[in-house]
Design a protein around this motif. Structure first.
Motif, short mmCIF file in Angstrom:
data_model
loop_
_atom_site.label_atom_id
_atom_site.label_comp_id
_atom_site.label_asym_id
_atom_site.label_seq_id
_atom_site.Cartn_x
_atom_site.Cartn_y
_atom_site.Cartn_z
N ASN A 1 0.81 -1.22 0.00
CA ASN A 1 0.00 0.00 0.00
C ASN A 1 0.85 1.28 0.00
O ASN A 1 0.32 2.37 0.10
CB ASN A 1 -0.97 0.01 1.19
CG ASN A 1 -0.25 0.05 2.51
OD1 ASN A 1 0.94 -0.17 2.60
ND2 ASN A 1 -1.00 0.30 3.57
N ASN A 2 2.15 1.13 -0.13
CA ASN A 2 3.05 2.29 -0.18
C ASN A 2 3.28 2.67 -1.64
O ASN A 2 4.34 2.45 -2.21
CB ASN A 2 4.37 1.98 0.53
CG ASN A 2 5.22 3.22 0.73
OD1 ASN A 2 5.00 4.24 0.08
ND2 ASN A 2 6.19 3.11 1.61
N PHE A 3 2.24 3.23 -2.24
CA PHE A 3 2.26 3.53 -3.67
C PHE A 3 3.37 4.52 -4.04
O PHE A 3 3.96 4.41 -5.11
CB PHE A 3 0.90 4.06 -4.13
CG PHE A 3 -0.22 3.11 -3.82
CD1 PHE A 3 -0.27 1.85 -4.41
CD2 PHE A 3 -1.21 3.47 -2.93
CE1 PHE A 3 -1.29 0.96 -4.12
CE2 PHE A 3 -2.24 2.58 -2.64
CZ PHE A 3 -2.28 1.34 -3.23
N GLY A 4 3.65 5.47 -3.16
CA GLY A 4 4.71 6.44 -3.42
C GLY A 4 6.07 5.77 -3.58
O GLY A 4 6.81 6.06 -4.51
N ALA A 5 6.38 4.84 -2.66
CA ALA A 5 7.66 4.13 -2.73
C ALA A 5 7.72 3.24 -3.97
O ALA A 5 8.75 3.20 -4.66
CB ALA A 5 7.86 3.29 -1.47
N ILE A 6 6.63 2.56 -4.27
CA ILE A 6 6.60 1.68 -5.44
C ILE A 6 6.82 2.49 -6.71
O ILE A 6 7.63 2.12 -7.57
CB ILE A 6 5.28 0.89 -5.49
CG1 ILE A 6 5.22 -0.10 -4.31
CG2 ILE A 6 5.13 0.16 -6.83
CD1 ILE A 6 3.86 -0.72 -4.08
N GLU A 7 6.15 3.62 -6.84
CA GLU A 7 6.32 4.47 -8.02
C GLU A 7 7.73 5.03 -8.10
O GLU A 7 8.31 5.12 -9.19
CB GLU A 7 5.28 5.60 -8.03
CG GLU A 7 3.90 5.12 -8.40
CD GLU A 7 3.85 4.39 -9.74
OE1 GLU A 7 4.38 4.93 -10.74
OE2 GLU A 7 3.30 3.28 -9.79
#
Length: 104
Positions: A78-84
C-alpha cells in the motif's frame, strides 16, 4: 553523504544543515550476488528534492563496483509512493507478499 559499516551492513545518510534527512542501509547477499536495501527513508519534507535519488544512486554505484546482478528492495503493497519511486528509478516489480493481508 556519510557512510558507516557494521558487520557487513553499510549505512549511508544525507545531511542538510547538520540534520540527517535521509538514510539507507545496504547489505550483500553472497548466495545470490544481490545488493539488498534493508532500510530506505527520507523525511517527508525532503522527498522529491533529490535526497532519495542521491541515496539510490549510491546503491547503484556500489552494486556496479561489486558487480552485483541486481539490487533488491521492498515496499509495503500500500506504499504507492515508494513503489512508483522505485519504478521510476528502473526497478521492476518482482513479487507481492500477500502474508498479513486480511480478507474482509
Amino acid at each position: 553523504m556519510g557512510e558507516e559499516s557494521d558487520g557487513g551492513v553499510q549505512v549511508f545518510a544525507v545531511e542538510v544543515d547538520g540534520k540527517v534527512v535521509g538514510w539507507m542501509t545496504l547489505g550483500m547477499g553472497s548466495w545470490n550476488n544481490r545488493l539488498r536495501i534493508h532500510e530506505f527513508l527520507v523525511l517527508e519534507q525532503h522527498r522529491r528534492k533529490g535526497v532519495d535519488e542521491l541515496l539510490l544512486d549510491k546503491a547503484k554505484q556500489i552494486a556496479k563496483e561489486k558487480d552485483c546482478r541486481a539490487i533488491a528492495s521492498g515496499a509495503q503493497t500500500n506504499n504507492f509512493g515508494a513503489i512508483e519511486f522505485y519504478k521510476k528509478q528502473g526497478f521492476k516489480l518482482n513479487g507481492c507478499d500477500m502474508n498479513g493481508l486480511s480478507q474482509r
